[in-house]
Design a protein around this motif. Structure first.
Motif, mmCIF file in Angstrom:
data_model
loop_
_atom_site.group_PDB
_atom_site.id
_atom_site.type_symbol
_atom_site.label_atom_id
_atom_site.label_comp_id
_atom_site.label_asym_id
_atom_site.label_seq_id
_atom_site.Cartn_x
_atom_site.Cartn_y
_atom_site.Cartn_z
ATOM 1 N N LEU A 143 0.826 -1.208 0.000
ATOM 2 C CA LEU A 143 0.000 0.000 0.000
ATOM 3 C C LEU A 143 0.861 1.259 0.000
ATOM 4 O O LEU A 143 0.489 2.268 -0.594
ATOM 5 N N ASN B 219 -12.654 -6.716 -2.558
ATOM 6 C CA ASN B 219 -11.738 -5.904 -1.753
ATOM 7 C C ASN B 219 -10.755 -5.124 -2.628
ATOM 8 O O ASN B 219 -10.421 -3.969 -2.320
ATOM 9 N N GLN C 188 -12.598 -2.205 -4.136
ATOM 10 C CA GLN C 188 -12.817 -1.156 -3.141
ATOM 11 C C GLN C 188 -11.524 -0.422 -2.826
ATOM 12 O O GLN C 188 -11.526 0.808 -2.640
ATOM 13 N N LEU C 189 -10.415 -1.153 -2.787
ATOM 14 C CA LEU C 189 -9.128 -0.518 -2.528
ATOM 15 C C LEU C 189 -8.792 0.490 -3.617
ATOM 16 O O LEU C 189 -8.353 1.613 -3.335
ATOM 17 N N ASP D 141 -10.969 3.513 -3.165
ATOM 18 C CA ASP D 141 -10.534 4.317 -2.019
ATOM 19 C C ASP D 141 -9.273 5.129 -2.343
ATOM 20 O O ASP D 141 -9.082 6.223 -1.806
#
Length: 456
Positions: free
Chosen positions: A359, A392, A395-396, A399
């Motif tokens: 990340l 997921n 969505q990441l 975001d």
């Protein structure tokens, strides 16, 4: 990347890797069979001579051979390889230290197999990281030096008697020589094949035998908004050769640099041609980039100079990087990536979800797009775990403020699932296989309505 075959300039070694794995599997089956045969043969011999402990040690070698065969049968190439090498290393060291003791009458010979292991490790582990590959080689050679330098010793209680070692010394020496010849042959044949392929690739580039195919990328409304440029080698003898057949060799020999530069120039030239067509002027092109290209100090300058020469807007070009680049090349590539991002070139993280990207890297580097790996997309309908991971990842990306494209879509059920999860961009055989430029242009022109600009 293509949904079920190979991709463009980088990350396209699936086919080549599959063939290497197939060859490695055959080699591992043969290795396991040899280990099993040697272990059983020597076990029976020593048992017949009343050397029970030695016979049990050889039986353990036979069990190692069975384990290697089973791992190879399950297609666990890496597991079988490490099992064979580390198991043989432990066996040879134990046998040399305790059972095959150097005496005044009979020299130790078992430790010579460490030379075979070193040469084989250098060949078999060429895909491993350098420190791991050469670490193994140094370990095996270091152990060989230790055993070779040992003075005559007093045989331990369970050491093999000299009269039995006289039988094995010639067998050991002949086996070591034969194994070394096999390893040398494998290395030479691989090198010769690489040299021949490199010459063919160089001649193909000079003769303009490479061509780009285009796989459509669509939005949630079904409009074609982009394409991935995928490399093909138009060989006179074999026809159109997919990149899986040659890109890894191009990476290994450094030929990927001129080849990648040609792909970039050709993609920009095509974007320049499309600028005159109202239906095509908003189509974006994605081009794969290798880690070797990114490590060039002037890579960003090359890209920007090509865009300026062809008068193509930077936002119409996307450079796809695989997640492995973030592990091995991020330090060298960061400056180029930031320079390209500032100029407006889109950076796409390919194969997203395979486990390399962090990340922090996604936050620090100017990515515009994430491509969810087709391994997850293929299972979203049948596998709840894959579906959860895909949700997921989507969505990441949302975001982080990035576009997310799902690749490898091959049926309507996958498409419907991804649409339901909010995915906006799609690529796969469901919408079109990689095709020549004329077919792609026809596909876009026939679309109704004409695609609006989707990327800003």
């Amino acid at each position: 990347m293509e949904s079920a075959s190979a991709s463009g300039v980088s990350g396209a070694g699936d086919g080549l890797e599959a063939r290497r794995n197939q060859r490695a599997l055959r080699l591992l089956f043969a290795t396991g069979a040899i280990i099993l045969a040697l272990g059983l043969g020597w076990s029976l011999f020593f048992f017949s001579q009343g050397a029970g402990l030695v016979a049990l040690t050889e039986a353990a070698l036979a069990l190692l051979g069975i384990a290697v065969i089973l791992a190879a049968r399950l297609r666990h190439v890496r597991v079988a390889s490490w099992m064979a090498f580390l198991g043989l290393f432990a066996f040879v060291c134990l046998f040399s230290a305790r059972l095959d003791v150097h005496t005044g009458d009979i020299p130790r010979t078992t430790h010579l197999f460490l030379l075979v292991l070193a040469g084989a490790a250098h060949h078999v582990f060429r895909s491993e990281r350098a420190w791991l590959r050469y670490g193994c080689v140094c370990l095996f050679l270091g152990a060989f030096v230790v055993f070779a330098a040992m003075p005559e010793g007093v045989p331990a209680r369970y050491a093999i008697p000299d009269e039995l070692r006289r039988v094995g010394i010639w067998i050991n020496l002949l086996t070591v020589v034969a194994c070394l010849l096999v390893v040398m042959h494998l290395q030479e044949s691989d090198s010769a094949a690489h040299r021949a392929l490199h010459r063919s690739l160089r001649d193909a580039l000079a003769a303009r035998r490479f061509v780009l195919f285009y796989q459509p990328q669509i939005d949630a409304g079904g409009r074609i908004v982009g394409a991935e440029a995928l490399l093909r080698w138009n060989d006179p003898k074999r026809g159109l050769v997919p990149p899986a057949e040659f890109v890894q060799a191009a990476e290994d020999t450094g030929f990927i640099l001129p080849l990648g530069q040609w792909v970039l120039a050709e993609a920009c030239r095509q974007l320049q041609v499309w600028e005159a067509d109202p239906r095509l002027r908003d189509v974006r092109l994605s081009v794969n980039v290798s880690g070797l290209q990114l490590r060039q100090p002037d890579f960003a300058a090359q890209v920007l100079e090509t865009l300026a020469r062809t008068e193509v807007a930077p936002e119409r070009l996307a450079l796809e990087l695989t997640e492995s680049v973030l592990v091995h090349d991020v330090a060298e590539a960061a400056a180029s990536m930031r320079a390209l991002g500032v100029a407006g070139v889109r950076l796409s993280l390919d194969d997203f979800g395979t486990g390399y990207a962090s990340l922090s890297s996604l936050r620090r580097l100017p990515f515009s797009e994430l491509k969810i790996d087709r391994a997850f997309v293929a299972e979203v309908v049948r596998d709840a775990h894959a579906a959860s991971i895909t949700r997921n990842l989507l969505q990441l990306g949302i975001d982080l403020g990035l576009d997310v494209i799902a690749e490898g879509i091959e049926d309507d059920a996958q498409f419907a699932f991804l649409q339901g999860q909010g995915c906006q961009l799609f690529q796969g055989y469901l919408f079109g296989r990689p095709m020549p430029v004329a077919a792609f242009e026809t596909l876009v022109r026939d679309a109704v309505p004409a695609p609006a600009r989707a990327f800003t």
